[in-house]
Enzyme design. Structure first.
Site, PDB file in Angstrom:
ATOM      1  N   CYS A 186      87.967  41.527 -53.579  1.00  0.00           N
ATOM      2  CA  CYS A 186      87.281  41.544 -54.664  1.00  0.00           C
ATOM      3  C   CYS A 186      87.027  42.579 -55.582  1.00  0.00           C
ATOM      4  O   CYS A 186      86.408  42.398 -56.657  1.00  0.00           O
ATOM      5  CB  CYS A 186      85.699  41.011 -54.322  1.00  0.00           C
ATOM      6  SG  CYS A 186      85.837  39.618 -53.428  1.00  0.00           S
ATOM      7  N   HIS A 191      80.668  42.322 -59.688  1.00  0.00           N
ATOM      8  CA  HIS A 191      81.210  41.225 -59.166  1.00  0.00           C
ATOM      9  C   HIS A 191      80.266  40.152 -58.532  1.00  0.00           C
ATOM     10  O   HIS A 191      79.114  40.476 -58.262  1.00  0.00           O
ATOM     11  CB  HIS A 191      81.815  41.886 -57.697  1.00  0.00           C
ATOM     12  CG  HIS A 191      82.462  40.741 -56.913  1.00  0.00           C
ATOM     13  ND1 HIS A 191      83.395  39.718 -57.310  1.00  0.00           N
ATOM     14  CD2 HIS A 191      82.226  40.642 -55.550  1.00  0.00           C
ATOM     15  CE1 HIS A 191      83.482  39.055 -56.418  1.00  0.00           C
ATOM     16  NE2 HIS A 191      82.959  39.517 -55.236  1.00  0.00           N
ATOM     17  N   ASN A 239      81.690  32.713 -56.281  1.00  0.00           N
ATOM     18  CA  ASN A 239      82.817  34.102 -56.121  1.00  0.00           C
ATOM     19  C   ASN A 239      84.119  33.677 -56.155  1.00  0.00           C
ATOM     20  O   ASN A 239      84.935  33.296 -55.259  1.00  0.00           O
ATOM     21  CB  ASN A 239      82.464  34.538 -54.885  1.00  0.00           C
ATOM     22  CG  ASN A 239      83.028  35.851 -54.463  1.00  0.00           C
ATOM     23  OD1 ASN A 239      83.864  36.225 -55.053  1.00  0.00           O
ATOM     24  ND2 ASN A 239      82.691  36.437 -53.264  1.00  0.00           N
TER      25      ASN A 239
HETATM   26  N1  ACO Z   1      73.807  25.866 -46.008  1.00  0.00           N
HETATM   27  C1  ACO Z   1      72.789  25.874 -44.939  1.00  0.00           C
HETATM   28  N2  ACO Z   1      72.531  26.612 -43.973  1.00  0.00           N
HETATM   29  C2  ACO Z   1      73.292  27.811 -43.915  1.00  0.00           C
HETATM   30  C3  ACO Z   1      74.563  27.808 -44.885  1.00  0.00           C
HETATM   31  C4  ACO Z   1      74.532  26.833 -45.692  1.00  0.00           C
HETATM   32  N3  ACO Z   1      75.756  26.843 -46.609  1.00  0.00           N
HETATM   33  N4  ACO Z   1      75.162  28.705 -44.354  1.00  0.00           N
HETATM   34  C5  ACO Z   1      74.638  29.593 -43.434  1.00  0.00           C
HETATM   35  N5  ACO Z   1      73.406  28.869 -43.256  1.00  0.00           N
HETATM   36  C6  ACO Z   1      72.567  29.143 -42.189  1.00  0.00           C
HETATM   37  C7  ACO Z   1      72.933  29.804 -40.756  1.00  0.00           C
HETATM   38  O1  ACO Z   1      73.572  28.905 -39.941  1.00  0.00           O
HETATM   39  C8  ACO Z   1      71.924  30.425 -40.477  1.00  0.00           C
HETATM   40  O2  ACO Z   1      71.130  29.777 -39.619  1.00  0.00           O
HETATM   41  P1  ACO Z   1      70.100  30.391 -38.350  1.00  0.00           P
HETATM   42  O3  ACO Z   1      69.492  31.413 -38.838  1.00  0.00           O
HETATM   43  O4  ACO Z   1      69.751  28.965 -37.726  1.00  0.00           O
HETATM   44  O5  ACO Z   1      71.401  30.918 -37.717  1.00  0.00           O
HETATM   45  C9  ACO Z   1      71.037  30.829 -41.798  1.00  0.00           C
HETATM   46  O6  ACO Z   1      71.662  29.842 -42.714  1.00  0.00           O
HETATM   47  C10 ACO Z   1      71.545  32.324 -42.352  1.00  0.00           C
HETATM   48  O7  ACO Z   1      70.525  32.739 -42.920  1.00  0.00           O
HETATM   49  P2  ACO Z   1      70.401  34.333 -43.426  1.00  0.00           P
HETATM   50  O8  ACO Z   1      71.152  34.988 -42.484  1.00  0.00           O
HETATM   51  O9  ACO Z   1      69.099  34.353 -43.945  1.00  0.00           O
HETATM   52  O10 ACO Z   1      71.168  34.081 -44.875  1.00  0.00           O
HETATM   53  P3  ACO Z   1      71.314  35.003 -45.861  1.00  0.00           P
HETATM   54  O11 ACO Z   1      70.184  35.479 -46.686  1.00  0.00           O
HETATM   55  O12 ACO Z   1      71.952  36.283 -45.320  1.00  0.00           O
HETATM   56  O13 ACO Z   1      72.487  34.643 -46.616  1.00  0.00           O
HETATM   57  C11 ACO Z   1      74.889  34.979 -47.316  1.00  0.00           C
HETATM   58  C12 ACO Z   1      73.883  34.342 -46.142  1.00  0.00           C
HETATM   59  C13 ACO Z   1      74.396  34.108 -48.749  1.00  0.00           C
HETATM   60  C14 ACO Z   1      76.345  34.512 -46.548  1.00  0.00           C
HETATM   61  C15 ACO Z   1      74.565  36.445 -47.347  1.00  0.00           C
HETATM   62  O14 ACO Z   1      74.425  36.896 -46.260  1.00  0.00           O
HETATM   63  C16 ACO Z   1      75.652  36.964 -48.371  1.00  0.00           C
HETATM   64  O15 ACO Z   1      75.553  36.610 -49.496  1.00  0.00           O
HETATM   65  N6  ACO Z   1      76.337  37.887 -47.738  1.00  0.00           N
HETATM   66  C17 ACO Z   1      77.508  38.517 -48.413  1.00  0.00           C
HETATM   67  C18 ACO Z   1      78.543  37.707 -48.649  1.00  0.00           C
HETATM   68  C19 ACO Z   1      79.514  38.051 -49.778  1.00  0.00           C
HETATM   69  O16 ACO Z   1      79.122  38.321 -50.709  1.00  0.00           O
HETATM   70  N7  ACO Z   1      80.677  37.723 -49.449  1.00  0.00           N
HETATM   71  C20 ACO Z   1      81.840  37.833 -50.388  1.00  0.00           C
HETATM   72  C21 ACO Z   1      82.775  38.818 -50.036  1.00  0.00           C
HETATM   73  S1  ACO Z   1      83.880  38.941 -51.270  1.00  0.00           S
HETATM   74  C22 ACO Z   1      85.494  38.706 -50.859  1.00  0.00           C
HETATM   75  O17 ACO Z   1      86.321  39.821 -50.378  1.00  0.00           O
HETATM   76  C23 ACO Z   1      86.015  37.319 -50.503  1.00  0.00           C
END
Ligand code: ACO
Length: 311
Positions: A113, A236, A266
């Site tokens: 990214c 980004h 994204n």
């Molecule tokens: N729908 C419903 N529930 C979900 C989903 C979904 N799509 N995905 C995960 N969950 C659940 C998980 O199973 C977990 O449940 P649990 O607590 O029972 O195990 C819970 O939601 C996770 O909750 P949080 O950890 O509080 O979620 P968070 O607030 O951290 O959000 C997210 C998760 C959106 C992925 C966040 O961590 C994030 O944005 N991280 C950065 C990701 C990113 O930007 N990646 C791009 C990289 S760029 C590249 O190079 C491609």
């Protein structure tokens, strides 16, 4: 001293819109969860007839036309992507042929990214050194082909699209004034691809919040400016909460940050140039304004570019 800046831009997004409510039907997720955790409402997904190079071509054609140059004047094509049609020939070489950019050298850049930031910085260096005059930089991804549609942790986040910029000589005081690139390979395990994308969301989140803010501050310092000089931020478009942290670090009001994540999700290397085009079209970026672009991604990598807009 030569100055290098963006003299033309273009974008392409596939027509097919996939809404959060469409994803609710194929996996255990909800519109509410996706919106509140990421800010994403819908994303574009390319069909089987549209591969990465096809989207890159559409965006590049627009950027070259906007710049008002001939493809034959392009000296170098840099394509930032982690989803090329195949490992080689590169997307850059495929573009070189399709555009008729017969005088251009061509290569892909793999920095996830942050790829478009790496591309802009590389272009600037070739131009200010007097080596090249025009460099085409494209950020493009078809992430849908490396997305595991049964993994709700990743599948809700990504989209497809392309953005492009022609970098060339600009008048004194304008153009790219500074960049900040970096990597932390020890974090590679948090975001990688084998067949599909795998991600430790929480670790990537922490890294992104830290590096987006710090890279912005470093690039402003390198340009000899201060936070107050920044007119517009293009982060980004990964997650609204990460973007907000960068905006707050720069103490910018909401209307001075680009936001397209709700429409496209994204799109990795494509997200910053797509946003740039949309902000220009909306009249939010004007000549002589100071723009900071900042990205982070798998690698882990990050990059920021500060430029004073205008030719
Ligand atoms: N729908 C419903 N529930 C979900 C989903 C979904 N799509 N995905 C995960 N969950 C659940 C998980 O199973 C977990 O449940 P649990 O607590 O029972 O195990 C819970 O939601 C996770 O909750 P949080 O950890 O509080 O979620 P968070 O607030 O951290 O959000 C997210 C998760 C959106 C992925 C966040 O961590 C994030 O944005 N991280 C950065 C990701 C990113 O930007 N990646 C791009 C990289 S760029 C590249 O190079 C491609």
């Amino acid at each position: 001293m030569l100055n290098a800046g963006i003299i033309g831009v273009g974008r392409y997004v596939p027509e097919k819109v996939v809404k959060n409510t469409d994803l609710e039907k194929i996996m255990d997720t909800s519109d509410e969860w996706i919106r509140t955790r990421t800010g994403i409402e819908e994303r574009r997904i390319a069909g089987d007839d549209m591969d990465t190079s096809d989207m890159a071509f559409e965006a590049a054609k627009n950027a070259i036309e906007h710049a008002g140059i001939s493809p034959k004047e392009i000296d170098l094509i840099l394509v930032a992507t982690v989803t090329p049609d195949q490992p080689f020939p590169t997307v850059a070489c495929m573009l070189q042929d399709r555009l008729g950019a017969t005088n251009a050298a061509a290569m892909d850049i793999s920095a996830a990214c942050a790829g478009f930031m790496y591309g802009l910085a590389t272009a600037q260096q070739f131009i200010v050194s007097g080596t090249y005059r025009y460099v085409l930089v494209v950020g493009v991804e078809k992430l849908s082909k490396i997305t595991d549609w049964s993994d709700r942790n990743t599948a809700v986040l990504f989209g497809d699209g392309a953005g492009a910029a022609v970098v060339g000589p600009v008048s004194e005081g304008r153009g790219i004034l500074a960049f900040d690139l970096g990597a932390d390979g020890s974090g590679g395990k948090y975001l990688y691809q084998d067949r599909y994308i795998h991600m430790n969301g929480r670790e990537v989140f922490k890294f992104a919040v830290r590096q987006m803010g710090e890279s912005c501050i470093r690039v402003i310092e390198k340009a000899g400016l201060s936070k107050e000089d920044v007119d517009f931020l293009i982060p980004h478009q990964a997650n609204i909460r990460i973007m907000e942290s960068a905006r707050q670090r720069l103490e910018l009001p909401v209307e001075k940050m680009s936001k397209t994540v709700h429409k496209y999700g994204n799109t990795s290397a494509a997200s910053i140039p797509i946003s740039l085009v949309e902000e220009l079209e909306a009249g939010k970026i004007k000549d002589d304004q100071v723009i900071v672009m900042v990205g982070f991604g798998g690698g882990l990598t990050w990059g920021a570019v500060l430029l004073r807009w205008g030719r």
